[in-house]
Design an enzyme around this catalytic site. Structure first.
Site, PDB file in Angstrom:
ATOM      1  N   CYS A 236       0.835  -1.197   0.000  1.00 27.07           N
ATOM      2  CA  CYS A 236       0.000   0.000   0.000  1.00 27.07           C
ATOM      3  C   CYS A 236       0.875   1.255   0.000  1.00 27.07           C
ATOM      4  O   CYS A 236       0.632   2.191  -0.764  1.00 27.07           O
ATOM      5  CB  CYS A 236      -0.916  -0.013   1.221  1.00 27.07           C
ATOM      6  SG  CYS A 236      -2.160   1.295   1.207  1.00 27.07           S
TER       7      CYS A 236
ATOM      8  N   CYS B   8       7.593   3.893   6.103  1.00 32.90           N
ATOM      9  CA  CYS B   8       6.762   3.694   4.917  1.00 32.90           C
ATOM     10  C   CYS B   8       7.599   3.262   3.723  1.00 32.90           C
ATOM     11  O   CYS B   8       7.067   2.778   2.728  1.00 32.90           O
ATOM     12  CB  CYS B   8       5.979   4.963   4.586  1.00 32.90           C
ATOM     13  SG  CYS B   8       7.034   6.378   4.161  1.00 32.90           S
TER      14      CYS B   8
END
Length: 238
Positions: A123, A232
């Site tokens: 994602c 991330c």
């Protein structure tokens, strides 16, 4: 001095910055960076509290600087409201909302619902890394608000860093700032900031991957809670 780039990193002479200044070298790093890179440098901002400090420092050096925000489509409403407040306070800044190539509906159709729960790295790659790669493909350098104090993985960050992931120089002016330094500056300059910081969110990312924490001294606490994920991927080599 020759401008430091990703391509000439090994042979170029790196500037030395004095950290015994009111901004611990941050202002001087920004002045050097905008002088040497001109329009080929951009600030990637998440609009956390470090971002508010960075924006204010940048605006003092380059009022028309370019700022990009990776708009994943799943940020807190408070984050979007803060961006509007920043635009009002710094009307000359060029703030670009960068969206992924897939909408949330298209991502769900291709990979299934709530991909962030099952494959958070995938994602993040779709909604953050690929969009930033595209934005930085024509840039010599980019600015980040990383601080050494934030986590062990960031403890060795320098003012100027060779970023092999994005093939650019990553400029990190705040590496010597503490969490207390950040808040002292915010209060001194009466800067806007995300109210979620006062509601148990030291670090604020996407709403689906950021949890409220209590009694934590870790400024990255609450990100990807209950998983072994800590970044991330924007600031890792792979």
């Amino acid at each position: 001095m020759t401008t430091v780039t990703h391509d000439n990193w090994e042979t170029s002479e790196k500037p030395v910055f004095d950290i015994m200044t009111p901004t611990k070298g941050a202002q001087e790093v920004l002045e050097w960076s905008y002088h040497h890179y001109g329009d080929d440098i951009v600030y990637a901002c998440s609009f956390g509290v470090e971002g508010m400090v960075m924006i204010d420092l940048i605006a003092r050096v380059k009022p028309t600087a370019r700022i990009i925000f990776l708009d994943t489509g799943i940020h807190f409403k408070e984050t979007y409201e803060l961006i509007d407040r920043v635009k009002e306070r710094y009307p000359e800044l060029q703030i670009k909302m960068v969206k992924p190539h897939l909408t949330l509906d298209e991502q769900a159709e291709e990979y299934g619902e709530a991909l962030w729960e099952r494959k958070p790295n995938k994602c993040c790659n779709i909604r953050k890394i690929i969009p930033l790669e595209k934005e930085l493909s024509q840039e010599e350098a980019w600015i980040s608000g990383l601080r050494r104090e934030q986590s062990p993985s960031r403890a060795s960050t320098d003012f100027l860093n060779k970023d092999d992931k994005f093939k650019a120089v990553k400029v990190c002016p705040l590496i010597h700032w503490t969490w207390q330094d950040i808040w002292n500056y915010v209060r001194k300059e009466d800067l806007p900031y995300n109210p979620l910081h006062e509601q148990g969110y030291p670090s604020i990312g996407c709403s689906v991957c950021t949890a409220k924490v209590t009694d934590s001294v870790d400024s990255r606490a609450g990100r990807w809670a209950n998983t072994d994920k800590t970044e991330c991927g924007l600031h890792s080599d792979s």
